[in-house]
Scaffold this motif. Structure first.
Motif, PDB file in Angstrom:
ATOM      1  N   THR A   1       5.564   3.514   1.743  1.00 45.24           N
ATOM      2  CA  THR A   1       5.279   4.275   0.527  1.00 45.24           C
ATOM      3  C   THR A   1       4.937   3.412  -0.689  1.00 45.24           C
ATOM      4  OG1 THR A   1       7.633   4.382  -0.049  1.00 45.24           O
ATOM      5  CG2 THR A   1       6.713   6.203   1.240  1.00 45.24           C
ATOM      6  N   CYS A   2       5.309   2.150  -0.648  1.00 39.27           N
ATOM      7  CA  CYS A   2       5.114   1.300  -1.837  1.00 39.27           C
ATOM      8  C   CYS A   2       3.647   1.171  -2.234  1.00 39.27           C
ATOM      9  CB  CYS A   2       5.714  -0.077  -1.613  1.00 39.27           C
ATOM     10  SG  CYS A   2       4.963  -1.027  -0.275  1.00 39.27           S
ATOM     11  N   HIS A   3       2.755   1.264  -1.288  1.00 41.78           N
ATOM     12  CA  HIS A   3       1.326   1.099  -1.572  1.00 41.78           C
ATOM     13  C   HIS A   3       0.773   2.245  -2.416  1.00 41.78           C
ATOM     14  CE1 HIS A   3       1.268  -2.173   1.287  1.00 41.78           C
ATOM     15  NE2 HIS A   3       1.822  -1.379   2.186  1.00 41.78           N
ATOM     16  N   PHE A   4       1.436   3.369  -2.395  1.00 48.79           N
ATOM     17  CA  PHE A   4       0.893   4.563  -3.040  1.00 48.79           C
ATOM     18  C   PHE A   4       1.557   4.868  -4.379  1.00 48.79           C
ATOM     19  CE2 PHE A   4       0.546   4.792   1.560  1.00 48.79           C
ATOM     20  CZ  PHE A   4      -0.834   4.712   1.654  1.00 48.79           C
TER      21      PHE A   4
ATOM     22  N   VAL B   1     -10.454   8.363   6.310  1.00 42.33           N
ATOM     23  CA  VAL B   1      -9.014   8.219   6.092  1.00 42.33           C
ATOM     24  C   VAL B   1      -8.723   7.926   4.621  1.00 42.33           C
ATOM     25  CG1 VAL B   1      -8.930   5.748   6.598  1.00 42.33           C
ATOM     26  CG2 VAL B   1      -6.941   7.157   7.034  1.00 42.33           C
ATOM     27  N   THR B   2      -9.704   7.429   3.897  1.00 45.18           N
ATOM     28  CA  THR B   2      -9.455   7.061   2.510  1.00 45.18           C
ATOM     29  C   THR B   2      -9.218   8.277   1.612  1.00 45.18           C
ATOM     30  OG1 THR B   2     -11.829   6.919   2.078  1.00 45.18           O
ATOM     31  CG2 THR B   2     -10.707   4.886   2.640  1.00 45.18           C
ATOM     32  N   LEU B   3      -9.828   9.410   1.929  1.00 45.90           N
ATOM     33  CA  LEU B   3      -9.634  10.594   1.090  1.00 45.90           C
ATOM     34  C   LEU B   3      -8.195  11.091   1.114  1.00 45.90           C
ATOM     35  CD1 LEU B   3     -10.768  12.681  -0.852  1.00 45.90           C
ATOM     36  CD2 LEU B   3     -11.379  14.062   1.134  1.00 45.90           C
ATOM     37  N   PRO B   4      -7.599  11.342   2.290  1.00 43.11           N
ATOM     38  CA  PRO B   4      -6.201  11.802   2.257  1.00 43.11           C
ATOM     39  C   PRO B   4      -5.245  10.788   1.634  1.00 43.11           C
ATOM     40  CG  PRO B   4      -7.050  11.774   4.520  1.00 43.11           C
ATOM     41  CD  PRO B   4      -8.158  11.347   3.630  1.00 43.11           C
ATOM     42  N   LEU B   5      -5.472   9.511   1.869  1.00 38.73           N
ATOM     43  CA  LEU B   5      -4.605   8.501   1.264  1.00 38.73           C
ATOM     44  C   LEU B   5      -4.794   8.438  -0.251  1.00 38.73           C
ATOM     45  CD1 LEU B   5      -4.772   5.645   3.925  1.00 38.73           C
ATOM     46  CD2 LEU B   5      -2.959   7.340   3.558  1.00 38.73           C
ATOM     47  N   SER B   6      -6.015   8.664  -0.709  1.00 35.75           N
ATOM     48  CA  SER B   6      -6.279   8.709  -2.150  1.00 35.75           C
ATOM     49  C   SER B   6      -5.613   9.916  -2.791  1.00 35.75           C
ATOM     50  CB  SER B   6      -7.789   8.746  -2.421  1.00 35.75           C
ATOM     51  OG  SER B   6      -8.402   7.590  -1.909  1.00 35.75           O
ATOM     52  N   VAL B   7      -5.688  11.052  -2.116  1.00 41.70           N
ATOM     53  CA  VAL B   7      -5.029  12.261  -2.624  1.00 41.70           C
ATOM     54  C   VAL B   7      -3.517  12.049  -2.672  1.00 41.70           C
ATOM     55  CG1 VAL B   7      -4.536  14.691  -2.114  1.00 41.70           C
ATOM     56  CG2 VAL B   7      -6.880  13.827  -1.940  1.00 41.70           C
ATOM     57  N   LEU B   8      -2.956  11.437  -1.632  1.00 40.52           N
ATOM     58  CA  LEU B   8      -1.527  11.128  -1.629  1.00 40.52           C
ATOM     59  C   LEU B   8      -1.159  10.261  -2.830  1.00 40.52           C
ATOM     60  CD1 LEU B   8       1.314  10.959  -0.326  1.00 40.52           C
ATOM     61  CD2 LEU B   8       0.443   9.001   0.986  1.00 40.52           C
TER      62      LEU B   8
ATOM     63  N   TRP C   1      -7.902   1.368 -11.236  1.00 46.06           N
ATOM     64  CA  TRP C   1      -8.599   0.224 -10.641  1.00 46.06           C
ATOM     65  C   TRP C   1      -8.318   0.127  -9.145  1.00 46.06           C
ATOM     66  CZ3 TRP C   1     -12.656  -1.640 -12.687  1.00 46.06           C
ATOM     67  CH2 TRP C   1     -12.780  -1.740 -14.067  1.00 46.06           C
ATOM     68  N   ASP C   2      -7.049   0.313  -8.764  1.00 42.41           N
ATOM     69  CA  ASP C   2      -6.704   0.250  -7.344  1.00 42.41           C
ATOM     70  C   ASP C   2      -7.408   1.344  -6.547  1.00 42.41           C
ATOM     71  OD1 ASP C   2      -5.084  -1.971  -7.336  1.00 42.41           O
ATOM     72  OD2 ASP C   2      -3.216  -0.881  -7.012  1.00 42.41           O
ATOM     73  N   LEU C   3      -7.427   2.544  -7.098  1.00 43.15           N
ATOM     74  CA  LEU C   3      -8.005   3.677  -6.378  1.00 43.15           C
ATOM     75  C   LEU C   3      -9.518   3.562  -6.259  1.00 43.15           C
ATOM     76  CD1 LEU C   3      -6.769   6.025  -4.953  1.00 43.15           C
ATOM     77  CD2 LEU C   3      -6.974   7.370  -7.030  1.00 43.15           C
ATOM     78  N   ILE C   4     -10.182   3.098  -7.304  1.00 47.92           N
ATOM     79  CA  ILE C   4     -11.635   2.902  -7.248  1.00 47.92           C
ATOM     80  C   ILE C   4     -11.975   1.898  -6.149  1.00 47.92           C
ATOM     81  CG2 ILE C   4     -13.625   1.920  -8.474  1.00 47.92           C
ATOM     82  CD1 ILE C   4     -12.391   3.194 -11.051  1.00 47.92           C
ATOM     83  N   ALA C   5     -11.284   0.769  -6.152  1.00 46.55           N
ATOM     84  CA  ALA C   5     -11.544  -0.253  -5.127  1.00 46.55           C
ATOM     85  C   ALA C   5     -11.239   0.289  -3.734  1.00 46.55           C
ATOM     86  CB  ALA C   5     -10.710  -1.501  -5.409  1.00 46.55           C
ATOM     87  N   PHE C   6     -10.142   1.027  -3.593  1.00 44.32           N
ATOM     88  CA  PHE C   6      -9.740   1.564  -2.303  1.00 44.32           C
ATOM     89  C   PHE C   6     -10.782   2.528  -1.751  1.00 44.32           C
ATOM     90  CE2 PHE C   6      -7.328   4.569   0.357  1.00 44.32           C
ATOM     91  CZ  PHE C   6      -6.785   3.687   1.273  1.00 44.32           C
ATOM     92  N   VAL C   7     -11.259   3.428  -2.585  1.00 39.57           N
ATOM     93  CA  VAL C   7     -12.242   4.428  -2.133  1.00 39.57           C
ATOM     94  C   VAL C   7     -13.567   3.763  -1.767  1.00 39.57           C
ATOM     95  CG1 VAL C   7     -13.622   6.407  -2.881  1.00 39.57           C
ATOM     96  CG2 VAL C   7     -11.167   6.362  -3.333  1.00 39.57           C
ATOM     97  N   VAL C   8     -14.050   2.884  -2.623  1.00 40.09           N
ATOM     98  CA  VAL C   8     -15.345   2.235  -2.371  1.00 40.09           C
ATOM     99  C   VAL C   8     -15.274   1.344  -1.127  1.00 40.09           C
ATOM    100  CG1 VAL C   8     -17.019   0.576  -3.282  1.00 40.09           C
ATOM    101  CG2 VAL C   8     -16.125   2.390  -4.758  1.00 40.09           C
TER     102      VAL C   8
ATOM    103  N   ILE D   1       9.457  -6.567  -7.083  1.00 39.60           N
ATOM    104  CA  ILE D   1       9.281  -5.130  -6.911  1.00 39.60           C
ATOM    105  C   ILE D   1       7.776  -4.920  -6.773  1.00 39.60           C
ATOM    106  CG2 ILE D   1       9.588  -2.840  -7.939  1.00 39.60           C
ATOM    107  CD1 ILE D   1      12.221  -4.230  -7.271  1.00 39.60           C
ATOM    108  N   TYR D   2       7.352  -4.268  -5.691  1.00 40.38           N
ATOM    109  CA  TYR D   2       5.919  -4.146  -5.405  1.00 40.38           C
ATOM    110  C   TYR D   2       5.498  -2.684  -5.431  1.00 40.38           C
ATOM    111  CZ  TYR D   2       1.534  -4.294  -2.773  1.00 40.38           C
ATOM    112  OH  TYR D   2       0.237  -4.142  -2.372  1.00 40.38           O
ATOM    113  N   ARG D   3       4.384  -2.445  -6.127  1.00 39.66           N
ATOM    114  CA  ARG D   3       3.728  -1.142  -6.140  1.00 39.66           C
ATOM    115  C   ARG D   3       2.227  -1.367  -6.120  1.00 39.66           C
ATOM    116  NH1 ARG D   3       6.340   2.455 -11.048  1.00 39.66           N
ATOM    117  NH2 ARG D   3       8.526   2.283 -10.436  1.00 39.66           N
ATOM    118  N   GLY D   4       1.493  -0.479  -5.469  1.00 39.77           N
ATOM    119  CA  GLY D   4       0.053  -0.467  -5.616  1.00 39.77           C
ATOM    120  C   GLY D   4      -0.751  -0.676  -4.350  1.00 39.77           C
ATOM    121  N   LEU D   5      -2.008  -0.294  -4.472  1.00 37.33           N
ATOM    122  CA  LEU D   5      -2.978  -0.428  -3.388  1.00 37.33           C
ATOM    123  C   LEU D   5      -3.649  -1.797  -3.359  1.00 37.33           C
ATOM    124  CD1 LEU D   5      -4.740   3.059  -3.708  1.00 37.33           C
ATOM    125  CD2 LEU D   5      -3.426   2.259  -1.743  1.00 37.33           C
TER     126      LEU D   5
END
Length: 139
Positions: free
Chosen positions: A58-61, A19-26, A71-78, A114-118
């Motif tokens: 949507t705020c997480h992405f 599931v991490t790949l499609p969310l990372s691509v998004l 940094w967020d994406l590296i941690a998320f994928v690993v 205001i929140y953004r990020g993984l």
């Protein structure tokens, strides 16, 4: 023979894709959209109160900067991959629960934020991984 091959192929694809790949691509696609798009997707409690409920998911992405995204994406994928190898169902449950809970708690306790990020999802995945590893050690 063909159905057996198909099942083996789809099982292998599921192990690789997760599931991490499609969310990372998004996340990457949203980063490439013009800056105003992130503002329409970020968490903003006042806009949520006006009925813009999509902001909860949507705020997480959305991200503030390229460094924040990296940094967020590296941690998320690993972390996502490590959790997915151990407990794919728990990974999905963790992401769903944290994805809904984080913005709602921010809205209750820090409505001006205001929140953004993984980052929140990364923290949830880190906690899930720690629990899974402790369970492996105790078993």
């Amino acid at each position: 023979m063909f159905p057996g091959c198909w099942r083996a192929w789809t099982a292998a694809a599921e192990r690789i894709i997760s599931v991490t790949l499609p969310l990372s691509v998004l996340t990457l696609v949203l980063w490439l959209l013009p800056g105003a798009a992130a503002e329409q997707l970020q968490f903003d409690a006042s806009r949520l109160a006006a009925g813009e409920l999509w902001r909860i998911g949507t705020c997480h992405f959305t991200h503030w900067s390229g460094e924040h995204l990296a940094w967020d994406l590296i941690a998320f994928v690993v972390l996502g991959r490590m959790c997915d190898r151990r407990a794919p169902g728990r990974l999905m449950a963790c992401l769903a629960c944290a994805g809904m809970t984080i913005p709602l708690v921010i809205g209750l306790y820090q409505p001006e934020m205001i929140y953004r990020g993984l980052s929140g999802l990364d923290s949830a995945l880190f906690t899930l991984l720690a629990v899974l590893l402790m369970g492996e050690k105790l078993a």
